[in-house]
Write an enzyme that holds these catalytic residues in place. Structure first.
Site, mmCIF file in Angstrom:
data_model
loop_
_atom_site.group_PDB
_atom_site.id
_atom_site.type_symbol
_atom_site.label_atom_id
_atom_site.label_comp_id
_atom_site.label_asym_id
_atom_site.label_seq_id
_atom_site.Cartn_x
_atom_site.Cartn_y
_atom_site.Cartn_z
ATOM 1 N N ASP A 18 -6.781 6.758 5.674
ATOM 2 C CA ASP A 18 -5.919 5.599 5.904
ATOM 3 C C ASP A 18 -6.486 4.660 6.954
ATOM 4 O O ASP A 18 -6.255 3.461 6.905
ATOM 5 C CB ASP A 18 -4.539 6.076 6.348
ATOM 6 C CG ASP A 18 -3.570 6.145 5.186
ATOM 7 O OD1 ASP A 18 -3.656 5.269 4.310
ATOM 8 O OD2 ASP A 18 -2.749 7.065 5.150
ATOM 9 N N ILE A 23 -8.581 2.093 5.277
ATOM 10 C CA ILE A 23 -7.990 1.302 4.199
ATOM 11 C C ILE A 23 -7.082 0.260 4.829
ATOM 12 O O ILE A 23 -6.223 0.593 5.650
ATOM 13 C CB ILE A 23 -7.163 2.182 3.241
ATOM 14 C CG1 ILE A 23 -8.023 3.300 2.665
ATOM 15 C CG2 ILE A 23 -6.579 1.348 2.122
ATOM 16 C CD1 ILE A 23 -7.234 4.290 1.838
ATOM 17 N N HIS A 49 -0.844 -13.600 -8.872
ATOM 18 C CA HIS A 49 -0.836 -14.657 -9.879
ATOM 19 C C HIS A 49 -1.940 -15.649 -9.532
ATOM 20 O O HIS A 49 -1.997 -16.136 -8.412
ATOM 21 C CB HIS A 49 0.510 -15.354 -9.904
ATOM 22 C CG HIS A 49 1.596 -14.511 -10.476
ATOM 23 N ND1 HIS A 49 1.694 -14.251 -11.820
ATOM 24 C CD2 HIS A 49 2.611 -13.853 -9.895
ATOM 25 C CE1 HIS A 49 2.731 -13.469 -12.027
ATOM 26 N NE2 HIS A 49 3.314 -13.206 -10.878
ATOM 27 N N CYS A 60 -4.760 -13.592 -13.803
ATOM 28 C CA CYS A 60 -5.105 -14.478 -14.905
ATOM 29 C C CYS A 60 -6.375 -15.250 -14.525
ATOM 30 O O CYS A 60 -6.533 -15.645 -13.370
ATOM 31 C CB CYS A 60 -3.978 -15.465 -15.164
ATOM 32 S SG CYS A 60 -2.471 -14.672 -15.693
#
Lengths: 647, 385
Positions: B73, B76, B158, B200
């Site tokens: 951890d 990270i 997104h 996307c």
């Protein structure tokens, strides 16, 4: 003569040995079923529990817990006085104690509403000096990460809590440890510290790393220095509030990532002892979850000449009857935590489960199994409560199954509201997006006593308080506060701070109203979801509530952990802190897509309007000959070759 | 046997490696070829709001995999823009599921989220990458990598052609990202860097990269949408995106000693499964992807260099615990009064700044007026006013 003296001392020695034995037997009373000495030793507690006297035959095999035995002195028992003894009757012989000590404790209180309240307390005591020149380097039970924080940032006292959900005083009564929704942090620094604000900022950053929380959002705009609230809970007389910092983050979410580092601070982690019950999937599936860390200096012994550091980790959960209990008022450790207990934490000096059976002396409210013969009494929140005690350090507690799965089977659940002596609520009134009014209601439900409360409000700068509209009314009359401390806000620098000392008349509602205006933020200051609204932290109400029984003013005595958090100075009242709901206020928010729309519109206008005009003005028009058709072109080529002019 | 050693690697890996050196010299040579000594991971979910549950699940499933393969951890940096696990709409609090029917809880019981909620901003992300954080930032919130670090950067959210939205209110462009990586390279903050993005038009995010030793993967090409995988009716939202779902399935089969290489990773989620076309870019990467193990980035198979120098450890460690100081404080400590009513009431008001006494000011004005009338007299007043 010498022989006589010798025999005398021998008798003394024998007496001493006998007393030791009695104490030991008193402690082992649970083990020996028909040993009645413990009850005989303990006439006062029986008298104190006079209302239970009828129930004594049924509870014949019940024994009072060892600490309760020590609390009682025979002289007091004769007087029939209710006040506890100032000194323990028998003090154990002095053995060299280890310098650190760990205790764990779980209190379970079945609530009137059918919900169940569980409160974990883990206490690490360490007799060391974090402030001295050479650094403390060897850590045993105390977590090193916090020890380093204490010494690096000159912390004298640190209290941090993370809470999800709101404590419903009307349904659940008072909690053992109050905490506001979201994150709360208050710190007393050593008075030798010079740059308190800089240290505070660094400390919040470091704590945000330790607890995986967004505490780094604590800055000057939400930090206050209360002048009268939040006195140090540990020992020490320095109460200069320049060294106190208080901040809340009401929006802070609490989830597994906060529990993980919290569990890592325990000496046994979540591997053994009571902490094996702390499974996040169950703990967060509850109506109320609060975890806290409190660090403070406390007395080492009765004389209180030396201090030791106390790290108290608490975790309070209320499991919902319908949500976690599937509507059945039947609770077990397995149902609540999806685990059972098999052992105490091996390094713990005490590991106990208390179950509040004050209202259940006859078993009319709930059944408890396995039954325990050990009982204990403690004065908590101004009331004397009786508890069934399970001592996890005794192997017999776990029975033949080698695991303890407490079962509490409720008989009835009346969801009627309680009438706690003090409770408070708060809401925002008004309409529109320009002004509003904060209402704070404080209820004193005591039939004939009035008591003082200290109200602390910290309001962010973007609600501009109109302090001249402050009114305090109780029973329709103006109630003038005897102390008001108001610090106005500065835009983007500091919040409002309002502290008031109000006397609440008996059986009354006191209403505090204050109008405010909502400020417009700069558009980068809005959160990514401004439509959600902006939170205003809970008001804090500190009070000295008259207690039913005498409080124990000797704060250095060994008591169950849940009853020894707030030190009490006088016997007639107990200190309690009540938090109101945080407020969610809508601020006027601009249309964030407006710049985009404006750009689109302007570009269109420029492209269509100005562009075509510019085009018309700068273009030079020429009449272009239409190009001749193919037949004509061929004819022209032929005519060119013939030397005649083209068509 | 080697696998067994790897499993214990975390605790006493030095012993194991010594053993390796004795017995498997040839294997060890291959073992040290990648040239890194430590592994870091920056895992970012940039989406807020409950219906973006799948982005949090994406990030957490990568987190689960790298943690399982040995990155601790502390190495990270996990950034989650919203709280899905304890969201009020979550029917099972403190869980985030990646598979239907609540099969795999990727949130786990010991997750440590470093940046959460409003902290997940473009500024913070770029500051972590470039290491330009305020001095009091705790270690858990920093990317303390060096020139021997292999870094895995995973982003989901997104996006569009050339940008990725953060929190629905700001965005990072592919040019900014490429410049941040160049700054990291110039500051020698990485040895090799693996960039994965599930959004996307993801391929547009890596097309501007120009720094060396970068490998990049994306879930979709420019002009394509990345699609979500499966909804769960009890939770009420889509649980994961297709690309990361199959990436998770792929990573679940990896163990610390597996020899799977990057070429296998490029084959994850073909168009038949993903609907979009996953892309990858290796032209900046110096090694052959076929020789790069998955565990070079997703695991922490740590390499150790042995020194032949003798280090003297016999120097006694100075005992800091001195004897108890003889003079103990003799005065009795007391607890502070929690609500000292009389003390509060009689509390002195705050010291104001010094102000001349009122009488002095009054006297001054009188003097001024006196001098005025002495000089001009009353009859001249009409000339003045």
């Amino acid at each position: 003569m010498a022989a006589h003296r010798c025999s005398f001392s021998a008798v003394l020695f024998a007496l001493w040995g006998l007393s030791l034995l009695t104490v030991a037997r008193g402690q082992e009373a649970t083990l020996e079923g028909n040993d009645r000495t413990a009850v005989v030793d303990n006439p006062e507690s029986v008298a104190g529990a006079a209302e239970q006297a009828a129930g004594q035959p049924a509870a014949e095999d019940r024994r009072w817990e060892a600490t309760a035995v020590e609390e009682v002195s025979p002289t007091e028992a004769g007087g029939g006085s209710d006040s506890p003894a100032p000194k323990p009757a028998a003090s154990p012989p002095s053995v060299p104690r280890p310098k650190d000590d760990f205790q764990e404790e779980l209190v379970i209180r079945p609530l009137h509403s059918g919900d169940i309240y569980t409160s974990f307390q883990f206490r690490t005591l360490w007799e060391t000096d974090f402030t001295r020149e050479n650094k403390v380097s060897h850590y045993r039970l105390f977590p090193k990460s916090l020890g380093q924080v204490i010494s690096k940032f000159s912390v004298r006292e640190l209290h941090i809590s993370f809470t999800q959900g709101y404590w419903r005083t009307m349904q659940w009564g008072q909690p053992y440890l109050p905490s506001p929704p979201g994150a709360e942090l208050w710190v007393w620094f050593q008075d030798s510290l010079t740059d308190v604000d800089g240290t505070w900022k660094e400390l919040t950053n470091v704590l945000s790393g330790i607890f995986c929380a967004s505490l780094n959002f604590i800055d000057s705009t939400n930090t206050v220095q209360p002048s009268a609230s939040f006195k140090p809970l540990g020992i020490g007389n320095v109460t200069d509030h320049r060294f106190l910092r208080y901040a809340t983050l009401p929006r802070e979410i609490v989830c597994t990532e906060n529990l993980t580092p919290w569990k890592k601070l325990l000496p046994c982690g979540s591997k053994a002892g009571l902490a094996v019950l702390l499974k996040s999937e169950k703990l967060f599936h509850s109506s109320f979850h609060s975890q806290a860390v409190h660090i403070r200096p406390v007395c080492k012994d009765d004389q209180c000449k030396t201090t030791s550091w106390e790290l108290r980790q608490t975790l309070n959960v209320v499991f919902d009857l319908h949500n976690s209990g599937q509507g059945k008022n039947e609770w077990s450790l397995f149902k609540m935590f999806s685990r059972t207990l098999t052992e105490a934490c091996p390094v713990a000096s005490s590991s106990k489960i208390y179950i509040d059976i004050t209202d259940n002396s006859q078993g009319e409210q709930f059944e408890l199994s396995p039954a325990t013969p050990l009982l204990s009494q403690a004065v908590v929140l101004g009331d004397r409560r009786t508890f069934s005690v399970y001592d996890l350090t005794q192997q017999i507690t776990f029975g033949t199954m080698r695991s303890l799965n407490l079962l509490i089977r409720g008989k009835s659940s009346q969801g009627d509201m309680l009438r706690p002596l003090l409770h408070a609520e708060r809401y925002v009134a008004g309409y529109g997006l320009q002004t509003g009014e904060i209402h704070t209601l404080m209820y004193n439900n005591h039939p004939y006593r009035s008591f003082p409360v200290l109200l602390l409000d910290s309001v962010p700068w973007y609600l501009r308080l109109y302090i001249h509209t402050l009114t305090v009314t109780s029973k329709g009359k103006d109630n003038k506060p005897s102390y008001i401390h108001y610090q106005p806000s500065k835009d983007r620098v500091r919040p409002h701070l309002l502290e008031m000392l109000v006397q609440l008349p008996p059986n009354s509602v006191t209403e505090v109203t204050l109008q405010f205006e909502r400020a417009l933020l700069k558009w980068t200051e809005y959160t990514p979801d401004p439509n959600h609204g902006f939170y205003v932290g809970s008001s804090v109400i500190s009070s000295l509530v008259p207690s039913i029984v005498a409080m124990d003013t000797n704060n250095s005595r060994e008591r169950p952990l849940f009853s020894s958090f707030f030190p009490s100075k006088e016997e007639s009242s107990y200190f309690v802190r009540v938090y109101t709901e945080p407020l969610l206020v809508n601020l006027p928010t601009p249309d964030f897509s407006m710049p985009y729309n404006v750009i689109c519109l302007t570009c269109t206008v420029v492209a269509v309007g100005y562009g075509s005009l510019y085009n018309l003005l700068t273009r030079s028009f020429q009449i272009e000959e239409p190009s001749p058709g193919l037949a004509k072109r061929i004819a022209n080529i032929i005519r060119k070759m013939r030397g005649v002019p083209p068509l | 046997y080697v696998r067994g050693i790897f499993k214990n690697l975390h605790g006493w890996f030095i012993n194991c490696l010594r053993y390796l050196f004795c017995c498997f010299q040839d294997r060890a040579g291959q073992f040290f070829s990648s040239g890194h000594t430590n592994n870091w991971a920056v895992l970012v979910c940039t989406s807020r709001f409950w219906f973006n549950y799948r982005h949090v699940a994406n990030t957490l499933s990568v987190y689960r995999s790298v943690k399982r393969l040995g990155i601790p951890d502390s190495h990270i940096v996990l950034m989650l823009a919203d709280d899905m696990a304890c969201n009020h709409r979550n029917p099972k609090p403190a869980t985030v599921f990646s598979h239907k029917n609540m099969e795999l809880n990727v949130y786990g019981d010991d997750v440590e989220v470093d940046y959460r909620g409003y902290e997940v901003t473009v500024e913070n992300f770029l500051r972590i990458l470039t290491g330009r954080l305020p001095p009091s930032t705790p270690r858990s919130k920093r990317l303390l990598s060096d020139d021997r670090s292999n870094i895995l950067i995973y982003l989901t959210g997104h996006g569009g052609n050339g940008f990725l939205k953060f929190q629905d209110s700001e965005e990072i462009s592919n040019v900014e990202l490429a410049d941040a990586f160049e700054q990291m390279w110039q500051k020698r903050r990485y040895n090799e860097l693996l960039f994965i993005i599930d959004t996307c038009q993801g391929a547009s995010m890596y097309e501007r990269f120009y720094s060396p030793n970068l490998m990049a993967l994306a879930s979709s090409q420019v002009g394509e949408d990345s699609l979500s995988h499966q909804p769960d009716l009890a939770i009420g939202v889509h649980l994961m995106d297709r690309y990361t779902f199959y990436l998770l399935e792929f990573l679940e089969d990896i163990h610390p000693a597996s020899k799977t290489n990057m070429n296998d990773l490029f084959k994850v989620c073909p168009k038949s499964q993903c609907v979009s076309t996953p892309g990858h870019r290796t032209d900046l990467f110096l090694r052959d992807p076929g020789s790069v193990l998955i565990t070079d980035f997703f695991g922490s198979v740590r390499k150790v260099e042995l020194t032949m120098e003798t280090i003297n450890l016999t120097d006694p460690i100075e005992q800091l615990e001195s004897a108890e100081s003889g003079e103990l404080q003799k005065e009795m400590h007391t607890y502070a009064d929690q609500l000292p009513v009389s003390e509060i009431i009689h509390q002195k008001p705050k010291q104001k700044d010094w102000h001349p006494p009122d009488g002095f000011i009054l006297g001054l004005w009188t003097l001024i007026l006196l001098v005025f009338f002495q000089t001009y007299g009353v009859k001249h007043l009409k000339h003045i006013f």
